[in-house]
Design an enzyme around this catalytic site. Structure first.
Site, PDB file in Angstrom:
ATOM      1  N   ASP A   1     -10.754   1.711  -4.741  1.00  0.00           N
ATOM      2  CA  ASP A   1     -10.461   3.150  -4.636  1.00  0.00           C
ATOM      3  C   ASP A   1     -11.086   3.972  -5.755  1.00  0.00           C
ATOM      4  O   ASP A   1     -10.916   5.186  -5.778  1.00  0.00           O
ATOM      5  CB  ASP A   1      -8.936   3.378  -4.705  1.00  0.00           C
TER       6      ASP A   1
ATOM      7  N   ASP B   1       0.820  -1.210   0.000  1.00  0.00           N
ATOM      8  CA  ASP B   1       0.000   0.000   0.000  1.00  0.00           C
ATOM      9  C   ASP B   1       0.866   1.278   0.000  1.00  0.00           C
ATOM     10  O   ASP B   1       1.890   1.321   0.690  1.00  0.00           O
ATOM     11  CB  ASP B   1      -0.871  -0.038   1.262  1.00  0.00           C
TER      12      ASP B   1
ATOM     13  N   GLU C   1       1.733  -0.439  -4.968  1.00  0.00           N
ATOM     14  CA  GLU C   1       0.593   0.383  -5.390  1.00  0.00           C
ATOM     15  C   GLU C   1       1.100   1.779  -5.729  1.00  0.00           C
ATOM     16  O   GLU C   1       1.553   2.512  -4.853  1.00  0.00           O
ATOM     17  CB  GLU C   1      -0.437   0.486  -4.262  1.00  0.00           C
TER      18      GLU C   1
HETATM   19  C1  ARE Z   1     -11.219   8.240   2.862  1.00  0.00           C
HETATM   20  C2  ARE Z   1     -12.619   8.331   2.299  1.00  0.00           C
HETATM   21  C3  ARE Z   1     -12.595   8.816   0.851  1.00  0.00           C
HETATM   22  C4  ARE Z   1     -11.915  10.152   0.781  1.00  0.00           C
HETATM   23  C5  ARE Z   1     -10.528  10.045   1.422  1.00  0.00           C
HETATM   24  C6  ARE Z   1      -9.888  11.430   1.509  1.00  0.00           C
HETATM   25  O1  ARE Z   1     -13.179   7.025   2.329  1.00  0.00           O
HETATM   26  O2  ARE Z   1     -13.914   8.943   0.371  1.00  0.00           O
HETATM   27  O3  ARE Z   1     -11.740  10.511  -0.590  1.00  0.00           O
HETATM   28  O4  ARE Z   1     -10.633   9.507   2.751  1.00  0.00           O
HETATM   29  O5  ARE Z   1      -8.694  11.384   2.198  1.00  0.00           O
HETATM   30  C7  ARE Z   1      -7.957   4.094   2.951  1.00  0.00           C
HETATM   31  C8  ARE Z   1      -9.420   3.809   2.703  1.00  0.00           C
HETATM   32  C9  ARE Z   1     -10.095   5.005   2.060  1.00  0.00           C
HETATM   33  C10 ARE Z   1      -9.846   6.266   2.876  1.00  0.00           C
HETATM   34  C11 ARE Z   1      -8.332   6.459   3.048  1.00  0.00           C
HETATM   35  C12 ARE Z   1      -8.003   7.662   3.930  1.00  0.00           C
HETATM   36  O6  ARE Z   1      -9.547   2.677   1.863  1.00  0.00           O
HETATM   37  O7  ARE Z   1     -11.506   4.764   2.005  1.00  0.00           O
HETATM   38  O8  ARE Z   1     -10.405   7.352   2.147  1.00  0.00           O
HETATM   39  O9  ARE Z   1      -7.788   5.292   3.668  1.00  0.00           O
HETATM   40  O10 ARE Z   1      -8.654   7.565   5.116  1.00  0.00           O
HETATM   41  C13 ARE Z   1      -3.486   8.228  -3.152  1.00  0.00           C
HETATM   42  C14 ARE Z   1      -2.345   7.300  -2.778  1.00  0.00           C
HETATM   43  C15 ARE Z   1      -2.777   5.846  -2.823  1.00  0.00           C
HETATM   44  C16 ARE Z   1      -4.032   5.614  -1.972  1.00  0.00           C
HETATM   45  C17 ARE Z   1      -5.105   6.564  -2.478  1.00  0.00           C
HETATM   46  C18 ARE Z   1      -6.377   6.436  -1.642  1.00  0.00           C
HETATM   47  O11 ARE Z   1      -1.249   7.528  -3.674  1.00  0.00           O
HETATM   48  O12 ARE Z   1      -1.730   5.060  -2.313  1.00  0.00           O
HETATM   49  O13 ARE Z   1      -4.640   7.926  -2.395  1.00  0.00           O
HETATM   50  N1  ARE Z   1      -4.502   4.218  -1.986  1.00  0.00           N
HETATM   51  C19 ARE Z   1      -4.260   3.283  -0.868  1.00  0.00           C
HETATM   52  C20 ARE Z   1      -5.376   2.249  -0.723  1.00  0.00           C
HETATM   53  C21 ARE Z   1      -6.603   2.917  -0.153  1.00  0.00           C
HETATM   54  C22 ARE Z   1      -6.303   3.337   1.292  1.00  0.00           C
HETATM   55  C23 ARE Z   1      -4.981   3.960   1.432  1.00  0.00           C
HETATM   56  C24 ARE Z   1      -4.064   3.966   0.421  1.00  0.00           C
HETATM   57  C25 ARE Z   1      -4.569   4.402   2.750  1.00  0.00           C
HETATM   58  O14 ARE Z   1      -5.593   1.596  -1.922  1.00  0.00           O
HETATM   59  O15 ARE Z   1      -7.748   2.110  -0.150  1.00  0.00           O
HETATM   60  O16 ARE Z   1      -7.329   4.276   1.687  1.00  0.00           O
HETATM   61  O17 ARE Z   1      -4.055   3.254   3.414  1.00  0.00           O
HETATM   62  C26 ARE Z   1      -4.577  10.738  -7.661  1.00  0.00           C
HETATM   63  C27 ARE Z   1      -3.141  10.544  -7.197  1.00  0.00           C
HETATM   64  C28 ARE Z   1      -2.959   9.301  -6.351  1.00  0.00           C
HETATM   65  C29 ARE Z   1      -3.993   9.261  -5.255  1.00  0.00           C
HETATM   66  C30 ARE Z   1      -5.380   9.277  -5.911  1.00  0.00           C
HETATM   67  C31 ARE Z   1      -6.527   9.167  -4.915  1.00  0.00           C
HETATM   68  O18 ARE Z   1      -4.846  10.057  -8.817  1.00  0.00           O
HETATM   69  O19 ARE Z   1      -2.297  10.451  -8.300  1.00  0.00           O
HETATM   70  O20 ARE Z   1      -1.657   9.272  -5.788  1.00  0.00           O
HETATM   71  O21 ARE Z   1      -3.817   8.054  -4.520  1.00  0.00           O
HETATM   72  O22 ARE Z   1      -5.540  10.468  -6.667  1.00  0.00           O
HETATM   73  O23 ARE Z   1      -6.466  10.221  -4.007  1.00  0.00           O
END
Ligand code: ARE
Length: 577
Positions: free
Chosen positions: A423, A327, A356
């Site tokens: 996501d 992650d 990721e």
């Molecule tokens: C929560 C809410 C969302 C809200 C978000 C705002 O549910 O509705 O939009 O907060 O901060 C986990 C949960 C999510 C949660 C998040 C924070 O599954 O539900 O969201 O925690 O509490 C970036 C990162 C990437 C990350 C995404 C989410 O680079 O690594 O953001 N993905 C992983 C997992 C997620 C997980 C986390 C990380 C945290 O797959 O499920 O979220 O452990 C652009 C950028 C990307 C960015 C993307 C989305 O395209 O280029 O870098 O990804 O937007 O923001």
């Protein structure tokens, strides 16, 4: 010829060994500039005058994106160190020689004007990937919403739109009880988003890495699931959330309690004391994004790094899992991942490590960090092509070729190709609930090389907008499932497994006909030939000259035309399905 676009470095991006004595050499040239490219090679330590030891080899334009042609050649070498240069001829017949980052009108005859490639070093840097995973199909499960073994009313389970906190009581036993659905779909690998103790539904804020969240079950359940999967010839991958913890994690709790006296202060990036944990106020420590409940771990601290590595090794040893999806992997240092890889591969040689990253991630994919990555460039390209209709078929090809032209060849069969995840909004939702568009995107995902990852429920036509709505309870009720969608996914996965030419064949022909909205690909492997056609626009398109071919998707002889947003997979008529 545009010299500024001509690029080669004698490093492992452009010059690498695929096996002992066998090398790939790459050169970038501005798209359409070159008529002919020749690679000249010689043993570095022989006098230049030994002309008979020089080799010439014509390079092929292996891929093209919108701007660059990526020339490649594979050469057999048995030298300690190779020296080489390129000869490039343009369409007007002008020839230029390119070596050691300089351009020359005359053939290069001095050693200092040539590139150098140390063969043994490149051989030691060889990309070694777990072959069991290549081109396999993944099924992504969000455990709290996939299946439950407890009592949950239909009304609760199928509520929509769903809130982020709705507890549907999904569990590992639920997955075990619904294993037949997964097996019958034909997928090879299960990927579970986080399962360790945490107070959220998504469990990305870990409280205890050594305990499975009690609502999901326990270690014995995980062992049973892995045994079940392995028994069916399948594999299990877990989600490793090592960039941050939850605030209930023991080290962070200790800091909250003892403040700057805590022994764990260096486990995080604390900026000021006392720690501020008030809603709406900026926390005094670094976090994942703006999420105060996800303090960022300091993995530069060897003690913290040791802890995380022990956790990751523990689950491999204890439960025999087959891989980690990592992650927020691009926010953690290369030095940590290099160590992580060495330690994990020492525990299980063919463990699969997948980062990721939402962008091109080449610098983590040089053979000494991860095995693969979630292929967001593929996702973006599919959405731009089919949902937004802002990309042409040749533009789409260009996007995929950019990735291919910049990554090690070996990776192609390992990139996680998906059309949605937990996501993103469901693809079907983004496509305005047009099932034809999802089927078309699924065909691109499931019929091209890579590791297609199906997000649970896509195969039965589940709907849902952005997080959290994309995380609804899985549609188990057969009446709610789209049965023709399920049959379509099963058929495509079967075709993928049955025709290795799809993933292993050479790309004999490939082009986009943008006015018609067509992407055409022809692959060959020994005697096998297969044609893939994707029609990505409205209207009907005619394809004369393909009489006698059979369409594996419709299971009928090819009619010679494709409807709106329709794909075809053609094999010569005699092939049996
Ligand atoms: C929560 C809410 C969302 C809200 C978000 C705002 O549910 O509705 O939009 O907060 O901060 C986990 C949960 C999510 C949660 C998040 C924070 O599954 O539900 O969201 O925690 O509490 C970036 C990162 C990437 C990350 C995404 C989410 O680079 O690594 O953001 N993905 C992983 C997992 C997620 C997980 C986390 C990380 C945290 O797959 O499920 O979220 O452990 C652009 C950028 C990307 C960015 C993307 C989305 O395209 O280029 O870098 O990804 O937007 O923001």
């Amino acid at each position: 010829m545009e010299y500024a676009a001509i690029r080669h470095y004698a490093d492992k991006r452009y010059c690498y060994a695929t096996e002992k004595g066998h090398f790939v050499i790459r050169l970038e040239v501005k798209k359409g500039d070159a008529l002919k490219v020749i690679l000249h090679t010689q043993n570095k330590y022989l006098p230049l005058a030994y002309m008979d030891t020089r080799q010439e080899c014509v390079m092929e334009p292996a891929y093209s994106d919108d701007y660059i042609d990526y020339y490649e050649t594979e050469v057999d070498l048995d030298v300690v160190c190779l020296r080489y240069f390129f000869e490039i001829e343009d369409w007007a017949g002008k020839v230029v020689y390119y070596g050691n980052h300089g351009f020359y009108d005359q053939c290069i005859t001095s050693i200092d004007r040539m590139f150098d490639c140390p063969q043994t070093l490149r051989e030691e840097e060889r990309f070694e990937l777990p072959s069991w995973a290549e081109n396999k199909v993944i099924y992504q499960i969000f455990p709290s919403r996939f299946a439950t073994d407890k009592e949950v009313s239909e009304e609760d389970w199928y509520q929509a739109p769903i809130g982020g906190k709705a507890d549907l009581k999904g569990s590992l036993r639920g997955i075990i009880e619904h294993f037949d659905h997964i097996r019958n779909l034909g997928v090879d690998i299960l990927y579970l988003t986080p399962i360790f103790r945490s107070d959220s539904v998504h469990k990305y804020n870990t409280a205890d890495y050594y305990e499975i969240d009690a609502s999901f079950g326990d270690k014995e359940d995980l062992k049973e699931l892995v045994r079940l999967a392995h028994g069916a010839g399948m594999y299990v991958i877990l989600d490793g959330v090592f960039n941050h913890t939850g605030i209930d994690f023991f080290a962070f709790r200790d800091i909250m309690e003892k403040q700057d006296k805590s022994a764990y202060v260096d486990w995080y990036y604390i900026e000021s004391f006392p720690l501020v944990m008030e809603w709406g106020k900026r926390p005094g420590y670094k976090t994942f994004s703006y999420a105060g409940y996800m303090p960022k771990l300091n993995l530069q601290n060897p003690e913290t790094a040791d802890y995380v590595i022990n956790v990751a090794a523990y689950w491999i040893r204890e439960c025999d899992i087959d891989g980690w999806r990592l992650d927020v992997a691009d926010e953690i240092s290369h030095s940590f991942w290099k160590r992580f890889r060495r330690e994990m591969k020492a525990v299980k040689k063919d463990i699969l490590l997948v980062g990721e990253v939402w962008h091109y991630a080449g610098d983590f994919l040089e053979g000494d960090e991860w095995d693969s990555v979630m292929n967001y460039p593929f996702y973006d390209a599919v959405v731009d092509l089919i949902v937004r209709e802002e990309l042409t078929p040749s533009g789409f090809r260009g996007k995929l070729n950019f990735v291919k032209g910049n990554l090690n060849k070996a990776l192609e069969g390992y990139l996680w190709n998906f059309i949605d995840t937990h996501d993103t909004a469901r693809f079907l939702h983004s496509a305005g609930n047009d099932m034809r568009k999802q089927n078309l995107a699924a065909a691109m995902q499931l019929l091209l090389p890579g590791m297609p990852m199906i997000y649970y429920g896509d195969e039965v036509g589940m709907e849902g907008g952005p997080d959290p709505d994309c995380r609804r309870g899985m549609l188990w009720d057969k009446k709610r499932q789209k049965q023709d969608c399920l049959a379509y996914y099963r058929r495509l996965i079967r075709i993928r497994h049955q025709y290795p030419v799809l993933t292993k064949g050479i790309m004999a022909v490939q082009y986009g006909e943008d006015e018609k909205g067509l992407l055409y690909m022809e692959r060959k492997l020994d005697e096998q030939r297969i044609i893939l056609i994707f029609h990505v626009r409205k209207g009907i398109v005619r394809l004369p000259g393909l009489e006698g071919w059979r369409n594996l998707i419709t299971e009928e002889d090819f009619s010679g035309s494709l409807g709106e947003y329709e794909a075809a997979v053609l094999v010569p008529g005699a092939a049996t399905y």
